[in-house]
Design an enzyme around this catalytic site. Structure first.
Site, PDB file in Angstrom:
ATOM      1  N   THR A  37       1.018  -1.335   0.049  1.00  0.00           N
ATOM      2  CA  THR A  37      -0.127  -0.202  -0.025  1.00  0.00           C
ATOM      3  C   THR A  37       0.952   1.255   0.024  1.00  0.00           C
ATOM      4  O   THR A  37       0.380   2.376  -0.456  1.00  0.00           O
ATOM      5  CB  THR A  37      -0.958   0.122   1.137  1.00  0.00           C
ATOM      6  OG1 THR A  37      -0.379  -0.560   2.401  1.00  0.00           O
ATOM      7  CG2 THR A  37      -2.081  -0.768   1.276  1.00  0.00           C
ATOM      8  N   ASP A  38       1.858   1.094   0.563  1.00  0.00           N
ATOM      9  CA  ASP A  38       3.039   2.489   0.729  1.00  0.00           C
ATOM     10  C   ASP A  38       3.080   3.254  -0.584  1.00  0.00           C
ATOM     11  O   ASP A  38       2.722   4.295  -0.571  1.00  0.00           O
ATOM     12  CB  ASP A  38       4.011   2.281   1.464  1.00  0.00           C
ATOM     13  CG  ASP A  38       5.278   1.386   0.611  1.00  0.00           C
ATOM     14  OD1 ASP A  38       4.955   0.551  -0.437  1.00  0.00           O
ATOM     15  OD2 ASP A  38       6.316   1.176   1.333  1.00  0.00           O
ATOM     16  N   SER A  69      32.426  -2.998   7.446  1.00  0.00           N
ATOM     17  CA  SER A  69      31.204  -3.880   7.652  1.00  0.00           C
ATOM     18  C   SER A  69      31.791  -5.129   8.350  1.00  0.00           C
ATOM     19  O   SER A  69      32.551  -5.851   7.798  1.00  0.00           O
ATOM     20  CB  SER A  69      30.486  -4.375   6.429  1.00  0.00           C
ATOM     21  OG  SER A  69      29.624  -5.709   6.608  1.00  0.00           O
ATOM     22  N   GLY A 123      17.786 -10.047   2.915  1.00  0.00           N
ATOM     23  CA  GLY A 123      16.958 -10.838   2.055  1.00  0.00           C
ATOM     24  C   GLY A 123      15.797 -11.677   2.481  1.00  0.00           C
ATOM     25  O   GLY A 123      15.129 -12.279   1.697  1.00  0.00           O
ATOM     26  N   GLY A 125      13.229 -10.205   4.183  1.00  0.00           N
ATOM     27  CA  GLY A 125      11.952  -9.097   4.289  1.00  0.00           C
ATOM     28  C   GLY A 125      11.811  -8.356   5.492  1.00  0.00           C
ATOM     29  O   GLY A 125      10.709  -7.953   5.862  1.00  0.00           O
ATOM     30  N   LEU A 126      12.904  -8.281   6.447  1.00  0.00           N
ATOM     31  CA  LEU A 126      12.726  -7.475   7.450  1.00  0.00           C
ATOM     32  C   LEU A 126      13.608  -6.352   7.448  1.00  0.00           C
ATOM     33  O   LEU A 126      13.912  -5.311   8.229  1.00  0.00           O
ATOM     34  CB  LEU A 126      13.571  -8.352   8.660  1.00  0.00           C
ATOM     35  CG  LEU A 126      12.866  -9.611   9.100  1.00  0.00           C
ATOM     36  CD1 LEU A 126      13.574 -10.205  10.550  1.00  0.00           C
ATOM     37  CD2 LEU A 126      11.348  -9.340   9.405  1.00  0.00           C
ATOM     38  N   SER A 128      16.747  -5.217   6.073  1.00  0.00           N
ATOM     39  CA  SER A 128      18.131  -4.755   6.408  1.00  0.00           C
ATOM     40  C   SER A 128      18.779  -3.642   5.681  1.00  0.00           C
ATOM     41  O   SER A 128      19.599  -2.768   6.218  1.00  0.00           O
ATOM     42  CB  SER A 128      19.089  -6.135   6.139  1.00  0.00           C
ATOM     43  OG  SER A 128      18.959  -6.459   4.779  1.00  0.00           O
ATOM     44  N   GLU A 161      17.829   4.496  -1.735  1.00  0.00           N
ATOM     45  CA  GLU A 161      17.341   3.194  -2.311  1.00  0.00           C
ATOM     46  C   GLU A 161      17.003   3.142  -3.506  1.00  0.00           C
ATOM     47  O   GLU A 161      17.392   2.216  -4.291  1.00  0.00           O
ATOM     48  CB  GLU A 161      16.363   2.680  -0.986  1.00  0.00           C
ATOM     49  CG  GLU A 161      15.628   1.194  -1.447  1.00  0.00           C
ATOM     50  CD  GLU A 161      16.223   0.416  -0.433  1.00  0.00           C
ATOM     51  OE1 GLU A 161      16.560   0.750   0.701  1.00  0.00           O
ATOM     52  OE2 GLU A 161      16.149  -0.767  -0.800  1.00  0.00           O
ATOM     53  N   ASP A 173       9.550   1.353   4.751  1.00  0.00           N
ATOM     54  CA  ASP A 173      10.837   0.599   5.545  1.00  0.00           C
ATOM     55  C   ASP A 173      11.629   1.748   6.299  1.00  0.00           C
ATOM     56  O   ASP A 173      11.916   1.715   7.656  1.00  0.00           O
ATOM     57  CB  ASP A 173      11.567  -0.286   4.459  1.00  0.00           C
ATOM     58  CG  ASP A 173      10.865  -1.365   4.140  1.00  0.00           C
ATOM     59  OD1 ASP A 173       9.746  -1.594   4.524  1.00  0.00           O
ATOM     60  OD2 ASP A 173      11.281  -1.798   2.927  1.00  0.00           O
TER      61      ASP A 173
END
Ligand code: GLA
Length: 389
Positions: A37-38, A69, A123, A125-126, A128, A161, A173
Site C-alpha cells: 500500500t505504501d 562492515s 533478503g 523481508g525484515l 536490512s 534506495e 521501511d
C-alpha cells in the site's frame, strides 16, 4: 546486543586506532498490516523490531568516508566529493546513497569513519537495507550535529534506495526504521507522512517472525511490475474521477462500479490495494482497543488478498502461513514485506510461544525440507543512540 557493541569497538579501534564517538542503531522492521500500500499513497502499520544494524563512528578531516562492515569483513573508502556506485561491495551502496542524498539536501558533511555490525537477516523481508540506511544516516546526523526531522531522514534513505541503489521501494521501511517506538506500532499515511503510534502491549501476545529461508531479491523482481499495474489502475480511475492521483483515492464503491471496465490483472491489483487500505484503517482501531483476535483476522485477510489478488506469495510462504495459523495459540499468519519469499509474521498468545516455536520448526521442515529461523520480536525504538563514548 552487548557482543555486537564490543565487536564494533574492537573493529573500530583496530582499523582507525581510536574509539568511536558514538554508537547508534537502525532497526529492521516487520509490517503487521499494509501489504503493497505504501507506494500507492496508502496506509501501513509496521513495527521496528529487535534486530538491527549497529553503527559506531567518528569524524575525520580529509573529506573521506571509510566504512567497515563486520558482517562482510570489508572496508570501503570513498570521497565526499566523488561518490560512485560500488559493483563489488554492494552493501556499501546504501551508505553511499545516504551520504550522497544528505549532501544533495544541502547538508555540509565532514569525513567520517564508521564500523557497522548488524543482525538483521539479509533478503528475508525484515528490511536490512532500511536498517543500514537509517543507522548510517542517524550516525552522520549525530557526528555532524545537523538538524533533520525523522520523516526527512527517512525520505533521504528512500531516495538512496530508489535512486542510488536502484530499487523502487515505498517509504514504509525507512520511516519505521527511523521513527519506530518501543511497545507501539506506527500507523503511517504514506501520502502526507502523518503518523501516530498505536500501543502494542506484547505481554499477552508476542510478534513471532518466521523466516522461510527462501531468499528473494527486489531488484529486477516482479515488484516493479506490480507498481506499474497499480499506476495503470490509478490512470484508468483518473479518467472517471479526475481527483484520483493514486489508488489511495479509490474507494471500495468506486472499484465496484468500474471493475468490469478494468483489464483483469489490473482489477485484481486494484481490489487488493483498495481492500488493504480499508483493512489497515480498521486494524488501527482494533489494535488501539486491544482486540488481538480481530486484529489477527485482519492480518490473515491481508495475506489472503496479497496471495490471491496481488499474487506475491510463493510455496514456502504458503507452507509457513499454513503451519503458523494451525499452531495452538496463534492468532494470525501473514507474509511480511514484499512477499515472494522471506518472512511471515504471526501473533501468538504468550503462554503458547514455546510450543509454537517447536511445532512450527518441525511442521515447516516436514512440508519444505527447509529449516526455518524463528524470532520472537519486540516492538522497539527507531534509529537512536546506543552509547556515547
Ligand atoms: C518492500 C518495500 C516496501 C513495501 C513492501 C510491500 O518491503 O521496501 O516499501 O512496498 O515491500 O508492502
Amino acid at each position: 546486543m552487548p557482543d555486537r557493541i564490543a565487536r564494533i569497538k574492537a573493529d573500530y579501534s583496530e582499523l582507525f586506532s581510536s574509539s568511536p564517538e558514538v554508537i547508534v542503531k537502525g532497526p529492521g522492521r516487520v509490517d503487521l498490516m499494509g501489504s503493497h500500500t505504501d507506494y500507492n499513497d496508502g496506509f501501513v502499520l509496521p513495527v521496528a523490531v529487535n534486530v538491527d544494524v549497529l553503527a559506531g563512528g567518528g569524524l575525520r578531516d580529509d573529506g573521506k568516508i571509510a566504512v567497515y562492515s563486520g558482517n562482510f569483513e570489508k572496508l570501503v573508502e570513498f570521497d565526499l566529493n566523488a561518490i560512485e556506485f560500488d559493483n563489488v561491495n554492494t552493501w556499501s551502496n546504501y551508505v553511499r546513497g545516504v551520504v550522497h542524498f544528505l549532501q544533495e539536501d544541502g547538508v555540509a558533511l565532514r569525513g567520517a569513519n564508521m564500523a557497522l555490525y548488524g543482525n538483521v537477516p539479509i533478503g528475508s523481508g525484515l528490511s536490512s537495507s532500511a536498517a543500514i540506511e537509517m543507522a548510517c544516516g542517524y550516525l552522520l546526523q549525530e557526528l555532524n550535529g545537523f538538524e533533520m526531522s525523522g520523516p526527512r531522514l527517512a525520505l533521504i534513505g528512500q531516495q538512496a534506495e530508489n535512486k542510488f541503489v536502484g530499487v523502487n521501494t515505498g517509504i514504509m521501511d525507512q520511516f519505521i526504521s527511523r521513527l519506530g517506538k518501543k511497545d507501539a506500532a506506527l500507523f503511517l499515511d504514506c501520502r502526507t507522512l502523518e503518523y501516530e503510534y498505536v500501543p502494542l502491549d506484547t505481554s499477552q501476545v508476542k510478534i513471532v517472525v518466521c523466516d522461510t529461508m527462501k531468499r528473494r531479491g527486489l531488484v529486477g523482481s516482479e515488484y516493479d511490475q506490480r507498481r506499474s499495474q497499480c499506476e495503470e489502475g490509478a490512470r484508468l480511475f483518473a479518467q472517471w474521477y479526475p481527483e484520483v492521483k493514486a489508488l489511495r483515492d479509490v474507494s471500495i464503491e468506486m472499484y465496484e462500479e468500474h471493475k468490469s471496465r478494468l483489464p483483469k490483472v489490473v482489477a485484481k491489483r486494484v481490489a487488493h490495494v483498495v481492500g488493504e487500505n480499508h483493512r489497515v484503517l480498521r486494524s488501527r482501531e482494533v489494535l488501539g482497543s486491544g482486540d488481538f483476535e480481530e486484529f489477527g483476522r485482519l492480518m490473515n485477510a491481508s495475506h489472503d488478498s496479497a496471495r490471491d489478488l496481488y499474487e506475491v506469495s510463493c510455496p514456502e510462504l504458503e507452507a509457513m502461513v499454513e503451519v503458523t495459523r494451525a499452531a495452538s495459540g496463534s492468532l494470525a499468519g501473514r507474509m511480511a514485506g514484499a512477499g515472494f519469499g522471506g518472512c511471515t509474521v504471526s501473533l501468538v498468545k504468550d503462554e503458547y510461544v514455546e510450543q509454537f516455536l517447536q511445532v512450527v520448526a518441525v511442521e515447516y521442515k516436514k512440508k519444505t525440507t527447509l529449516v526455518p529461523s524463528l524470532y520472537v520480536c519486540t516492538a522497539e525504538d527507531g534509529a537512536s543512540v546506543i552509547e556515547r563514548l
